[in-house]
Design a protein around this motif. Structure first.
Motif, PDB file in Angstrom:
ATOM      1  N   GLN A   1      18.636  -7.753   8.107  1.00  0.00           N
ATOM      2  CA  GLN A   1      18.980  -7.910   9.263  1.00  0.00           C
ATOM      3  C   GLN A   1      18.121  -9.091   9.533  1.00  0.00           C
ATOM      4  OE1 GLN A   1      16.871  -4.607  11.345  1.00  0.00           O
ATOM      5  NE2 GLN A   1      18.614  -4.347  13.182  1.00  0.00           N
ATOM      6  N   LEU A   2      17.493  -9.072   9.342  1.00  0.00           N
ATOM      7  CA  LEU A   2      16.587 -10.936   9.745  1.00  0.00           C
ATOM      8  C   LEU A   2      17.170 -11.606   9.458  1.00  0.00           C
ATOM      9  CD1 LEU A   2      12.874  -8.743   9.624  1.00  0.00           C
ATOM     10  CD2 LEU A   2      13.996  -9.233  11.994  1.00  0.00           C
ATOM     11  N   VAL A   3      17.666 -11.956   8.708  1.00  0.00           N
ATOM     12  CA  VAL A   3      18.469 -13.051   7.958  1.00  0.00           C
ATOM     13  C   VAL A   3      19.210 -13.416   8.639  1.00  0.00           C
ATOM     14  CG1 VAL A   3      20.081 -14.105   6.331  1.00  0.00           C
ATOM     15  CG2 VAL A   3      17.825 -13.040   5.737  1.00  0.00           C
ATOM     16  N   LYS A   4      20.375 -12.155   9.203  1.00  0.00           N
ATOM     17  CA  LYS A   4      21.245 -12.172  10.065  1.00  0.00           C
ATOM     18  C   LYS A   4      21.019 -12.644  11.167  1.00  0.00           C
ATOM     19  CE  LYS A   4      25.742  -9.517  11.340  1.00  0.00           C
ATOM     20  NZ  LYS A   4      25.742  -8.405  11.515  1.00  0.00           N
ATOM     21  N   GLN A   5      20.161 -12.004  11.964  1.00  0.00           N
ATOM     22  CA  GLN A   5      19.322 -12.592  13.668  1.00  0.00           C
ATOM     23  C   GLN A   5      19.056 -13.891  13.173  1.00  0.00           C
ATOM     24  OE1 GLN A   5      16.514 -10.170  14.752  1.00  0.00           O
ATOM     25  NE2 GLN A   5      17.672  -8.436  14.802  1.00  0.00           N
TER      26      GLN A   5
ATOM     27  N   ASN B   1       1.117  -1.152  -0.099  1.00  0.00           N
ATOM     28  CA  ASN B   1       0.263   0.119  -0.042  1.00  0.00           C
ATOM     29  C   ASN B   1       0.978   0.970   0.097  1.00  0.00           C
ATOM     30  OD1 ASN B   1      -2.102  -1.673   0.209  1.00  0.00           O
ATOM     31  ND2 ASN B   1      -2.281  -1.649   2.351  1.00  0.00           N
ATOM     32  N   GLY B   2       2.203   1.149  -0.879  1.00  0.00           N
ATOM     33  CA  GLY B   2       2.945   2.213  -1.068  1.00  0.00           C
ATOM     34  C   GLY B   2       4.531   2.363  -0.330  1.00  0.00           C
ATOM     35  N   LYS B   3       3.650   1.123   0.807  1.00  0.00           N
ATOM     36  CA  LYS B   3       4.998   1.384   2.243  1.00  0.00           C
ATOM     37  C   LYS B   3       5.745   0.617   1.818  1.00  0.00           C
ATOM     38  CE  LYS B   3       6.721   1.926   6.211  1.00  0.00           C
ATOM     39  NZ  LYS B   3       6.252   1.806   7.545  1.00  0.00           N
ATOM     40  N   PRO B   4       7.361   1.198   1.749  1.00  0.00           N
ATOM     41  CA  PRO B   4       8.503   0.093   1.536  1.00  0.00           C
ATOM     42  C   PRO B   4       8.879  -0.999   2.796  1.00  0.00           C
ATOM     43  CG  PRO B   4       9.162   2.230   1.938  1.00  0.00           C
ATOM     44  CD  PRO B   4       7.735   2.582   2.261  1.00  0.00           C
ATOM     45  N   ILE B   5       8.809  -2.121   2.292  1.00  0.00           N
ATOM     46  CA  ILE B   5      10.040  -2.989   3.030  1.00  0.00           C
ATOM     47  C   ILE B   5      11.372  -3.156   2.251  1.00  0.00           C
ATOM     48  CG2 ILE B   5       9.879  -5.069   3.567  1.00  0.00           C
ATOM     49  CD1 ILE B   5       6.966  -5.044   3.910  1.00  0.00           C
ATOM     50  N   THR B   6      12.145  -2.530   3.098  1.00  0.00           N
ATOM     51  CA  THR B   6      14.056  -2.014   2.803  1.00  0.00           C
ATOM     52  C   THR B   6      14.493  -3.927   3.062  1.00  0.00           C
ATOM     53  OG1 THR B   6      14.541  -1.903   4.723  1.00  0.00           O
ATOM     54  CG2 THR B   6      13.736  -0.202   3.201  1.00  0.00           C
ATOM     55  N   SER B   7      15.387  -3.736   2.082  1.00  0.00           N
ATOM     56  CA  SER B   7      16.542  -5.174   1.791  1.00  0.00           C
ATOM     57  C   SER B   7      17.520  -5.372   3.079  1.00  0.00           C
ATOM     58  CB  SER B   7      17.063  -5.508   0.434  1.00  0.00           C
ATOM     59  OG  SER B   7      18.032  -3.769   0.547  1.00  0.00           O
TER      60      SER B   7
ATOM     61  N   GLU C   1      13.438 -16.066   1.384  1.00  0.00           N
ATOM     62  CA  GLU C   1      11.740 -15.429   0.733  1.00  0.00           C
ATOM     63  C   GLU C   1      11.105 -15.374   1.912  1.00  0.00           C
ATOM     64  OE1 GLU C   1       8.750 -15.316  -2.084  1.00  0.00           O
ATOM     65  OE2 GLU C   1      10.801 -14.615  -2.229  1.00  0.00           O
ATOM     66  N   ALA C   2      10.929 -16.632   2.621  1.00  0.00           N
ATOM     67  CA  ALA C   2       9.936 -17.536   4.191  1.00  0.00           C
ATOM     68  C   ALA C   2      10.435 -15.468   4.676  1.00  0.00           C
ATOM     69  CB  ALA C   2      10.779 -18.137   4.559  1.00  0.00           C
ATOM     70  N   ILE C   3      11.345 -15.207   4.780  1.00  0.00           N
ATOM     71  CA  ILE C   3      11.405 -13.763   5.854  1.00  0.00           C
ATOM     72  C   ILE C   3      10.314 -13.110   5.270  1.00  0.00           C
ATOM     73  CG2 ILE C   3      13.211 -12.162   6.561  1.00  0.00           C
ATOM     74  CD1 ILE C   3      14.965 -14.328   7.318  1.00  0.00           C
ATOM     75  N   LYS C   4      11.278 -12.851   3.868  1.00  0.00           N
ATOM     76  CA  LYS C   4      10.141 -11.973   2.638  1.00  0.00           C
ATOM     77  C   LYS C   4       8.128 -11.740   2.655  1.00  0.00           C
ATOM     78  CE  LYS C   4       9.609 -10.307  -1.765  1.00  0.00           C
ATOM     79  NZ  LYS C   4       9.579 -10.430  -3.268  1.00  0.00           N
ATOM     80  N   ARG C   5       8.405 -12.900   3.006  1.00  0.00           N
ATOM     81  CA  ARG C   5       6.557 -13.167   3.044  1.00  0.00           C
ATOM     82  C   ARG C   5       6.017 -12.672   4.792  1.00  0.00           C
ATOM     83  NH1 ARG C   5       7.946 -18.119   0.413  1.00  0.00           N
ATOM     84  NH2 ARG C   5       7.452 -19.151   2.277  1.00  0.00           N
ATOM     85  N   ASP C   6       6.728 -13.083   5.536  1.00  0.00           N
ATOM     86  CA  ASP C   6       6.771 -13.037   6.858  1.00  0.00           C
ATOM     87  C   ASP C   6       6.491 -11.102   6.900  1.00  0.00           C
ATOM     88  OD1 ASP C   6       5.543 -13.769   9.368  1.00  0.00           O
ATOM     89  OD2 ASP C   6       7.911 -12.345   9.783  1.00  0.00           O
ATOM     90  N   LEU C   7       7.673 -10.292   5.873  1.00  0.00           N
ATOM     91  CA  LEU C   7       7.576  -8.941   6.770  1.00  0.00           C
ATOM     92  C   LEU C   7       6.318  -7.738   5.317  1.00  0.00           C
ATOM     93  CD1 LEU C   7      11.112  -7.884   5.854  1.00  0.00           C
ATOM     94  CD2 LEU C   7      10.055  -8.232   8.114  1.00  0.00           C
TER      95      LEU C   7
ATOM     96  N   ALA D   1      21.746 -16.101  13.100  1.00  0.00           N
ATOM     97  CA  ALA D   1      22.707 -16.578  14.208  1.00  0.00           C
ATOM     98  C   ALA D   1      22.528 -17.064  15.582  1.00  0.00           C
ATOM     99  CB  ALA D   1      23.372 -14.973  14.491  1.00  0.00           C
ATOM    100  N   GLN D   2      20.859 -17.158  15.180  1.00  0.00           N
ATOM    101  CA  GLN D   2      20.533 -18.476  16.453  1.00  0.00           C
ATOM    102  C   GLN D   2      21.030 -19.476  15.786  1.00  0.00           C
ATOM    103  OE1 GLN D   2      16.690 -17.784  15.927  1.00  0.00           O
ATOM    104  NE2 GLN D   2      16.338 -16.107  16.757  1.00  0.00           N
ATOM    105  N   GLY D   3      21.705 -19.567  14.317  1.00  0.00           N
ATOM    106  CA  GLY D   3      22.382 -21.553  14.249  1.00  0.00           C
ATOM    107  C   GLY D   3      21.503 -22.604  14.082  1.00  0.00           C
ATOM    108  N   LYS D   4      20.332 -21.932  14.208  1.00  0.00           N
ATOM    109  CA  LYS D   4      19.251 -23.043  13.068  1.00  0.00           C
ATOM    110  C   LYS D   4      19.491 -23.366  11.992  1.00  0.00           C
ATOM    111  CE  LYS D   4      17.283 -23.397  17.542  1.00  0.00           C
ATOM    112  NZ  LYS D   4      15.973 -22.861  18.343  1.00  0.00           N
ATOM    113  N   GLN D   5      19.854 -22.587  10.970  1.00  0.00           N
ATOM    114  CA  GLN D   5      19.181 -22.133   9.487  1.00  0.00           C
ATOM    115  C   GLN D   5      20.646 -21.750   9.122  1.00  0.00           C
ATOM    116  OE1 GLN D   5      15.303 -21.807   8.142  1.00  0.00           O
ATOM    117  NE2 GLN D   5      14.814 -20.903  10.302  1.00  0.00           N
ATOM    118  N   THR D   6      21.158 -21.477   7.646  1.00  0.00           N
ATOM    119  CA  THR D   6      22.448 -20.719   6.832  1.00  0.00           C
ATOM    120  C   THR D   6      21.184 -19.686   5.798  1.00  0.00           C
ATOM    121  OG1 THR D   6      22.024 -22.480   5.109  1.00  0.00           O
ATOM    122  CG2 THR D   6      23.216 -22.543   6.716  1.00  0.00           C
ATOM    123  N   ASP D   7      21.704 -18.645   5.419  1.00  0.00           N
ATOM    124  CA  ASP D   7      21.247 -17.580   4.563  1.00  0.00           C
ATOM    125  C   ASP D   7      21.142 -18.366   2.861  1.00  0.00           C
ATOM    126  OD1 ASP D   7      20.653 -16.036   3.047  1.00  0.00           O
ATOM    127  OD2 ASP D   7      22.422 -14.196   3.685  1.00  0.00           O
ATOM    128  N   SER D   8      19.889 -19.001   2.398  1.00  0.00           N
ATOM    129  CA  SER D   8      19.611 -19.101   1.115  1.00  0.00           C
ATOM    130  C   SER D   8      18.311 -18.162   0.713  1.00  0.00           C
ATOM    131  CB  SER D   8      19.466 -20.105   1.645  1.00  0.00           C
ATOM    132  OG  SER D   8      17.685 -21.050   2.417  1.00  0.00           O
TER     133      SER D   8
END
Length: 258
Positions: A40-44, A29-35, A59-65, A47-54
């Motif tokens: 930042q969320l991917v990094k967090q 609705n015109g409000k940007p979600i920045t990369s 895509e999952a975090i993007k859908r959540d945002l 850092a928890q050690g359960k998943q790797t950057d992929s």
């Protein structure tokens, strides 16, 4: 090729707009979600050690945002952000985040030394002693009650049955305290316990700050003390918490509290 002023302006705006657009992963609705927010969320998460950057994680975090942005816009439209209870929760969360960041920095600047961890481990070993004890007890409020229980035991009463009146959680297990070293108990209790032989019961009530105890020593064995490497992390964490507590107390002493 020569651009006319108007065309040159349009061309410059397009050039500037390209990187700006590239910094957004979506708009709602015109409000940007920045990369940057996605990164930042991917990094967090990583850092928890359960998943790797992929790509799948991104895509999952993007859908959540996007989903969160849709919900927050609707919540703001309905005025939830102006409610007193919501504002109070936001303020509590804000404080927690800032305090945690400060404490993390304090720990970083005042790390626990390996020598301190080793000294604490040696202290633990000395307190633990070379034996472990499997004991039962019955805790009551008065000395008279404890003496009455001892009399019943001498008359053939079963310890596990009489322990049902114990004033602590062990009552449900026949007074069973499981295996522990002497240092796990307050001194009057441990002194009386270690003086018993296997199967023996205290002849007189044992008084502590909790009440009066009747103690039975089931058996004892050589202590199984974990190695330094096994508990190094736990000890280090405990010492860190002590540093944080000391830092907090220091600030409280300096503060003007009325």
């Amino acid at each position: 090729m020569i651009f006319k002023p108007a065309r040159l302006l349009i061309a410059l705006i397009a050039v500037v707009a390209i990187p700006a657009f590239a910094q957004n992963i979506a708009t709602v609705n015109g409000k940007p979600i920045t990369s940057a927010r996605l990164d930042q969320l991917v990094k967090q998460v990583v850092a928890q050690g359960k998943q790797t950057d992929s790509p799948q994680l991104r895509e999952a975090i993007k859908r959540d945002l996007i989903g969160r942005e849709v919900l927050i816009q609707e919540a703001d439209k309905q005025g939830f952000g102006t409610r007193a209870d919501v504002k109070a929760q936001i303020e509590n969360t804000r404080q927690s985040i800032i305090i945690n960041a400060m404490l993390a920095e304090h720990i970083k600047k005042n790390p626990v030394k390996d020598a301190d961890i080793k000294a604490e481990y040696d202290k633990y070993k000395a307190q633990a002693g070379d034996k472990e004890y499997h004991a039962r007890h019955i805790l009551v409020a008065t000395e008279a009650e404890a003496k009455d229980i001892i009399t019943k035991l001498k008359a053939g009463g079963k310890f596990e049955e009489l322990a049902k009146v114990s004033k602590d959680s062990s009552a449900a297990n026949g007074g069973d305290l499981d295996w522990a070293n002497a240092g796990a108990y307050v001194k009057p209790f441990s002194d009386a316990m270690v003086a018993l032989k296997n199967g023996q019961i205290t002849e007189t009530p044992v008084k502590t700050q909790f009440g009066f105890h009747v103690i039975k020593l089931e058996e004892s064995r050589p202590a199984k003390i974990p190695s330094f490497d096994e508990v190094k992390g736990q000890i280090g964490e405990a010492l860190q918490q002590k540093k944080v507590a000391a830092f907090r107390e220091e600030l409280l002493k300096k503060a003007k509290i009325q």
